[in-house]
Each structure stands twice: as C-alpha cells, then as structure tokens.
Scaffold this motif. Structure first.
Motif, PDB file in Angstrom:
ATOM      1  N   GLY A 303       0.262  -1.615  -0.458  1.00 22.03           N
ATOM      2  CA  GLY A 303       0.443  -0.003  -0.045  1.00 22.03           C
ATOM      3  C   GLY A 303       1.237   1.501  -0.412  1.00 22.03           C
ATOM      4  O   GLY A 303       2.051   1.709  -0.186  1.00 22.03           O
ATOM      5  N   HIS A 304       0.372   2.441   0.814  1.00 23.56           N
ATOM      6  CA  HIS A 304       0.802   3.721   0.770  1.00 23.56           C
ATOM      7  C   HIS A 304       1.863   3.422   2.337  1.00 23.56           C
ATOM      8  O   HIS A 304       1.823   2.503   2.598  1.00 23.56           O
ATOM      9  CB  HIS A 304       0.516   4.428   0.595  1.00 23.56           C
ATOM     10  N   ALA A 305       3.501   4.479   1.868  1.00 21.27           N
ATOM     11  CA  ALA A 305       3.965   4.809   3.559  1.00 21.27           C
ATOM     12  C   ALA A 305       3.568   4.628   4.406  1.00 21.27           C
ATOM     13  O   ALA A 305       4.112   3.970   5.495  1.00 21.27           O
ATOM     14  CB  ALA A 305       5.554   5.566   2.787  1.00 21.27           C
ATOM     15  N   ASN A 306       2.386   5.558   4.391  1.00 22.11           N
ATOM     16  CA  ASN A 306       1.883   5.952   5.940  1.00 22.11           C
ATOM     17  C   ASN A 306       0.496   5.057   5.938  1.00 22.11           C
ATOM     18  O   ASN A 306      -0.681   4.898   6.836  1.00 22.11           O
ATOM     19  CB  ASN A 306       1.120   7.014   5.608  1.00 22.11           C
ATOM     20  N   ALA A 307       0.071   4.502   5.278  1.00 21.85           N
ATOM     21  CA  ALA A 307      -1.709   3.560   5.274  1.00 21.85           C
ATOM     22  C   ALA A 307      -1.132   2.286   3.800  1.00 21.85           C
ATOM     23  O   ALA A 307      -0.960   2.305   3.631  1.00 21.85           O
ATOM     24  CB  ALA A 307      -2.315   4.283   4.399  1.00 21.85           C
ATOM     25  N   ALA A 308      -1.637   1.037   4.512  1.00 18.59           N
ATOM     26  CA  ALA A 308      -0.969  -0.151   4.120  1.00 18.59           C
ATOM     27  C   ALA A 308      -2.035  -1.237   4.564  1.00 18.59           C
ATOM     28  O   ALA A 308      -2.398  -1.061   5.780  1.00 18.59           O
ATOM     29  CB  ALA A 308       0.390  -0.730   4.155  1.00 18.59           C
ATOM     30  N   GLY A 309      -1.922  -2.569   4.507  1.00 20.57           N
ATOM     31  CA  GLY A 309      -2.537  -3.672   4.695  1.00 20.57           C
ATOM     32  C   GLY A 309      -2.177  -4.439   4.787  1.00 20.57           C
ATOM     33  O   GLY A 309      -0.578  -5.027   3.832  1.00 20.57           O
ATOM     34  N   GLY A 310      -2.335  -5.930   5.140  1.00 18.08           N
ATOM     35  CA  GLY A 310      -1.695  -7.167   4.716  1.00 18.08           C
ATOM     36  C   GLY A 310      -2.388  -8.056   5.047  1.00 18.08           C
ATOM     37  O   GLY A 310      -3.729  -7.875   5.777  1.00 18.08           O
ATOM     38  N   MET A 311      -2.363  -9.077   5.377  1.00 21.23           N
ATOM     39  CA  MET A 311      -3.018 -10.115   6.203  1.00 21.23           C
ATOM     40  C   MET A 311      -1.724 -11.766   6.684  1.00 21.23           C
ATOM     41  O   MET A 311      -0.855 -11.799   5.935  1.00 21.23           O
ATOM     42  CB  MET A 311      -3.340 -10.693   4.722  1.00 21.23           C
ATOM     43  N   SER A 312      -2.239 -12.063   7.213  1.00 20.19           N
ATOM     44  CA  SER A 312      -1.439 -13.285   8.093  1.00 20.19           C
ATOM     45  C   SER A 312      -2.807 -15.249   8.336  1.00 20.19           C
ATOM     46  O   SER A 312      -3.878 -14.403   8.445  1.00 20.19           O
ATOM     47  CB  SER A 312      -1.338 -13.200   9.666  1.00 20.19           C
ATOM     48  N   GLU A 313      -1.542 -16.098   7.922  1.00 20.21           N
ATOM     49  CA  GLU A 313      -2.456 -16.955   7.949  1.00 20.21           C
ATOM     50  C   GLU A 313      -2.098 -17.898   9.199  1.00 20.21           C
ATOM     51  O   GLU A 313      -2.804 -19.135   9.451  1.00 20.21           O
ATOM     52  CB  GLU A 313      -2.432 -18.212   7.106  1.00 20.21           C
ATOM     53  N   LEU A 314      -1.529 -17.107   9.665  1.00 24.43           N
ATOM     54  CA  LEU A 314      -1.079 -17.555  11.300  1.00 24.43           C
ATOM     55  C   LEU A 314      -2.974 -17.019  12.487  1.00 24.43           C
ATOM     56  O   LEU A 314      -3.459 -16.938  12.398  1.00 24.43           O
ATOM     57  CB  LEU A 314      -0.319 -16.502  11.994  1.00 24.43           C
ATOM     58  N   SER A 315      -2.253 -18.392  14.023  1.00 27.74           N
ATOM     59  CA  SER A 315      -3.826 -17.519  14.804  1.00 27.74           C
ATOM     60  C   SER A 315      -3.264 -16.520  15.154  1.00 27.74           C
ATOM     61  O   SER A 315      -2.451 -15.726  14.623  1.00 27.74           O
ATOM     62  CB  SER A 315      -3.396 -18.153  15.846  1.00 27.74           C
ATOM     63  N   VAL A 316      -4.267 -15.809  15.529  1.00 29.22           N
ATOM     64  CA  VAL A 316      -4.168 -14.578  16.664  1.00 29.22           C
ATOM     65  C   VAL A 316      -2.821 -14.359  17.139  1.00 29.22           C
ATOM     66  O   VAL A 316      -2.020 -13.709  16.946  1.00 29.22           O
ATOM     67  CB  VAL A 316      -5.552 -14.168  17.637  1.00 29.22           C
ATOM     68  N   GLU A 317      -2.872 -15.699  18.679  1.00 34.37           N
ATOM     69  CA  GLU A 317      -1.751 -14.907  19.081  1.00 34.37           C
ATOM     70  C   GLU A 317      -0.357 -15.257  18.351  1.00 34.37           C
ATOM     71  O   GLU A 317       0.562 -14.136  18.562  1.00 34.37           O
ATOM     72  CB  GLU A 317      -1.375 -16.114  20.018  1.00 34.37           C
ATOM     73  N   GLU A 318      -0.113 -15.870  17.568  1.00 29.50           N
ATOM     74  CA  GLU A 318       1.302 -16.046  16.579  1.00 29.50           C
ATOM     75  C   GLU A 318       1.563 -15.008  15.966  1.00 29.50           C
ATOM     76  O   GLU A 318       2.742 -14.635  15.235  1.00 29.50           O
ATOM     77  CB  GLU A 318       1.253 -17.419  15.480  1.00 29.50           C
ATOM     78  N   THR A 319       0.437 -14.336  15.083  1.00 26.52           N
ATOM     79  CA  THR A 319       0.863 -13.590  14.361  1.00 26.52           C
ATOM     80  C   THR A 319       0.991 -12.155  15.358  1.00 26.52           C
ATOM     81  O   THR A 319       1.868 -11.450  14.714  1.00 26.52           O
ATOM     82  CB  THR A 319      -0.758 -13.059  13.604  1.00 26.52           C
ATOM     83  N   LEU A 320       0.300 -11.609  16.590  1.00 29.80           N
ATOM     84  CA  LEU A 320       0.746 -11.005  17.636  1.00 29.80           C
ATOM     85  C   LEU A 320       2.124 -11.249  17.998  1.00 29.80           C
ATOM     86  O   LEU A 320       3.244 -10.009  17.416  1.00 29.80           O
ATOM     87  CB  LEU A 320      -0.363 -11.277  18.822  1.00 29.80           C
ATOM     88  N   VAL A 321       3.226 -12.241  18.377  1.00 31.08           N
ATOM     89  CA  VAL A 321       4.279 -12.746  18.356  1.00 31.08           C
ATOM     90  C   VAL A 321       4.776 -12.430  17.171  1.00 31.08           C
ATOM     91  O   VAL A 321       6.449 -11.811  17.854  1.00 31.08           O
ATOM     92  CB  VAL A 321       4.441 -14.275  18.176  1.00 31.08           C
ATOM     93  N   LYS A 322       4.516 -12.377  15.850  1.00 35.02           N
ATOM     94  CA  LYS A 322       5.237 -12.510  14.718  1.00 35.02           C
ATOM     95  C   LYS A 322       5.437 -11.041  14.397  1.00 35.02           C
ATOM     96  O   LYS A 322       6.414  -9.971  14.664  1.00 35.02           O
ATOM     97  CB  LYS A 322       4.677 -12.963  13.724  1.00 35.02           C
ATOM     98  N   LEU A 323       4.367 -10.080  15.083  1.00 35.27           N
ATOM     99  CA  LEU A 323       4.445  -8.620  14.869  1.00 35.27           C
ATOM    100  C   LEU A 323       5.004  -8.186  15.949  1.00 35.27           C
ATOM    101  O   LEU A 323       5.858  -7.061  15.756  1.00 35.27           O
ATOM    102  CB  LEU A 323       2.933  -7.910  15.027  1.00 35.27           C
ATOM    103  N   LYS A 324       4.587  -8.399  16.715  1.00 36.58           N
ATOM    104  CA  LYS A 324       6.086  -8.221  18.265  1.00 36.58           C
ATOM    105  C   LYS A 324       7.559  -8.497  17.928  1.00 36.58           C
ATOM    106  O   LYS A 324       8.917  -7.043  17.882  1.00 36.58           O
ATOM    107  CB  LYS A 324       5.848  -8.202  19.049  1.00 36.58           C
TER     108      LYS A 324
END
Length: 333
Positions: A303-324
């Motif tokens: 997306g744009h530099a300051n506004a973008a989107g994405g997706m993850s096929e991991l679980s909520v908890e796993e996605t949160l860990v990956k983001l952090k």
C-alpha cells in the motif's frame, strides 16, 4: 492527444462499459466508481459498476444500490463482464486484488481495460494505464480525467460528492502526507460544483451504531498494547471477540487512526480474525515511518507509505508474536 482525452474517446466509442474496483471496498474505491459512473452518464453513455463485495455500512448513505456484487450476484456480474468491450480498473494495481472469482473473469475478458490508480508498482495487464503514485486517491484522478478531457462543465454535486468522499477517506480526513497543493485545487473544484462537504463529514462521523462503539471501546480498553520503546501500538481482535459485539463490516475501519492519535505514536497496527485469516491494517505518521514495506515483506500486502494492509494465516496469538518480533527492525530509529 493527452491520455485523458484518449480515455474519453474510448468511453464515447464503447458499447458496454464496466467499472471494477478492489475487494474489501473502501471510500475511495466506492467513491471513484460512482463518480466515474455519473461522469460517463453525463457524456451520454451508460455503464455498470461490478465490485467483488459490499461496501461497509458507513458508506451506505451513498446510492450503492447501483453496484452489482460478485459475492451476491455472480452470474449477473459474469454476464456483464463477458459482454463488456471497455472495463475500468479503479483503485487497484494488480488483477489479483479483485479476488479470485472476478480475477478469472477479467483475465478471460477481451475488453479493452483501463487502469486508473495511485498505488505503487502497477502490473501491466491493462491496455491503458494511469498510475499517479503522488495523487492522494483514485477519486482525485477521476477529477483529473474530467478536467483534462475538457469536461469540467459537466462536473456537478452528483459526480463530485462520491469523489470528495473518496479523497476525504483516503487521506485520513486530509491528514496524510499524500495531500498536496493539487489535492486542495481539486477539492476547490468539487466545492464550486456544488458539493456540500459539511454534510459528507456529518454522514461519515455521525452514523455509529451502539455495537460499533462498544466494540471500539472494548478494543481500546482491553486489547490495546503500546510498545513505548518504539512508539508503536497494536490491537488484535479474535473472531469470538468480534462476534460478541455483533461485528459488521466497517466497524473497525477507524481503529488504527484512533490509536495513531495517541500522543507520540509513530505507527498503529490493527488486525482482526475474519474468514479464517488475520486481516491487518497498518497506519503511521511521517515519511520516516513507512509501514508498506513491513506489510509487503512479511504479511503478503502493501500500500502507501503511511497506510497499508496485509494478512496472516497464523493464529491471533502467533500473528501478535510475529508482529512484536518485527517492530524493532522497522521502528528502531
């Protein structure tokens, strides 16, 4: 002949025109589609809008009844696209962004295709490409089409209202750095054409449901995590939590901007569990805090530099860990 005059010529010679936009409709995709539709009608031609899915509820004050939906009327949409001799591809840079059902229809179509878009790295599937990555929105580019094809005299409130909406929503109410002097010049033309901007702001802001406010309150009070070492905030919402507050499409659309309003925040990330995947919204402030690379490199998005989107096929908890785990890499400066 400039490219916009060329597009006008294509409109005037076409017999069956279809307007498409990306999956997960937003203000700009809906606004640019409706604005273009009404402009085409002013030229004495007809067209039909075919979108992959329904616009979120906060946009329903517009006349979205004119939009055919792939997920509700697949046979009718397929028929319209198969008969088209001119297809507009608005607000998307890759054919995959319309979803697999419409993608196969567009790929099979022999119609001339025109892309009008402002996202980075456009694919070369259309016959004519208007890709202006410095533009605030696709809706702004539709105004450019009207003006530079020498048709500014037909611009009225019916055409201009959805275009103003598209610019408003895609710039975060004019707060993003995508807003340039040209953006305000375009807005002035829309106001001169009779657009009542204050009513648009009211209809966008004063249409909350009780359940939407309760969901947002829960998200802010119970699910907000602020990583003060990096000034990045994250909200995660599971499908059970969304169901508890009777989530409907659009209920979480402003959460990332709300979180970003916390003093000192550089970025906000909100993800929700829907349709078996985590749908992620990234927002940030300033050129020094881009989020599109994080979305592209790790979450199958962009997306744009300051506004973008994405997706993850991991679980909520796993996605949160990956983001952090990725935050220090992208926001350590």
């Amino acid at each position: 002949m400039n490219i916009y005059k060329k597009i006008e010529a294509e409109i005037l010679t076409a017999s069956n025109i279809v307007i498409t936009a990306h999956k997960s409709a937003d203000g700009d995709s809906v606004g640019s589609s409706l604005g273009l539709l009404h402009f085409i009608e002013k030229l004495g031609k007809s067209a039909v809008i075919c979108h992959p899915d329904k616009a979120p509820g906060f946009l329903h004050w517009l006349d979205t009844s004119e939009i055919l939906l792939m997920d509700e009327n697949p046979e009718e949409v397929a028929n319209k696209i198969s008969k088209a001799d001119l297809i507009f591809c608005l607000d998307y840079n890759a054919i995959s962004r319309v979803g697999p059902e419409m993608e196969s229809l567009l790929a099979a179509s022999t119609a001339k295709k025109i892309m009008i878009d402002h996202h980075l790295n456009p694919e070369d599937f259309p016959d004519i490409i208007v890709s202006e990555t410095t533009a605030s929105s696709t809706s702004q580019l539709i105004v450019d089409l009207i003006e530079q094809s020498d048709n500014l005299d037909v611009l009225d409130a019916k055409i201009g209202t959805p275009l103003y909406l598209g610019i408003l929503t895609d710039t975060g109410s004019f707060r993003f750095n995508s807003v340039k002097p040209r953006t305000h010049e375009v807005l002035a033309k829309l106001l001169a054409a009779g657009v009542e901007h204050h009513l648009i702001h009211e209809k966008l802001s004063d249409n909350n449901t009780e359940t939407r406010l309760r969901l947002q309150g829960f998200a802010m009070s119970e699910k907000l995590e602020v990583l003060y070492d990096y000034n990045v905030a994250i909200i995660s919402l599971s499908k059970e939590e969304l169901a508890k507050y009777k989530y409907v499409k659009g209920d979480t659309d402003n959460l990332a901007n709300l979180v970003l309003s916390i003093k000192g925040m550089r970025a906000a990330i909100v993800f929700t569990e829907r349709d078996g995947i985590m749908k992620i919204s990234f927002r940030s402030k300033g050129a020094e805090n881009p989020v599109n690379l994080l979305a592209k490199e790790h979450f199958n998005g962009g997306g744009h530099a300051n506004a973008a989107g994405g997706m993850s096929e991991l679980s909520v908890e796993e996605t949160l860990v990956k983001l952090k785990s990725l935050i220090p890499e992208y926001f350590s400066n």
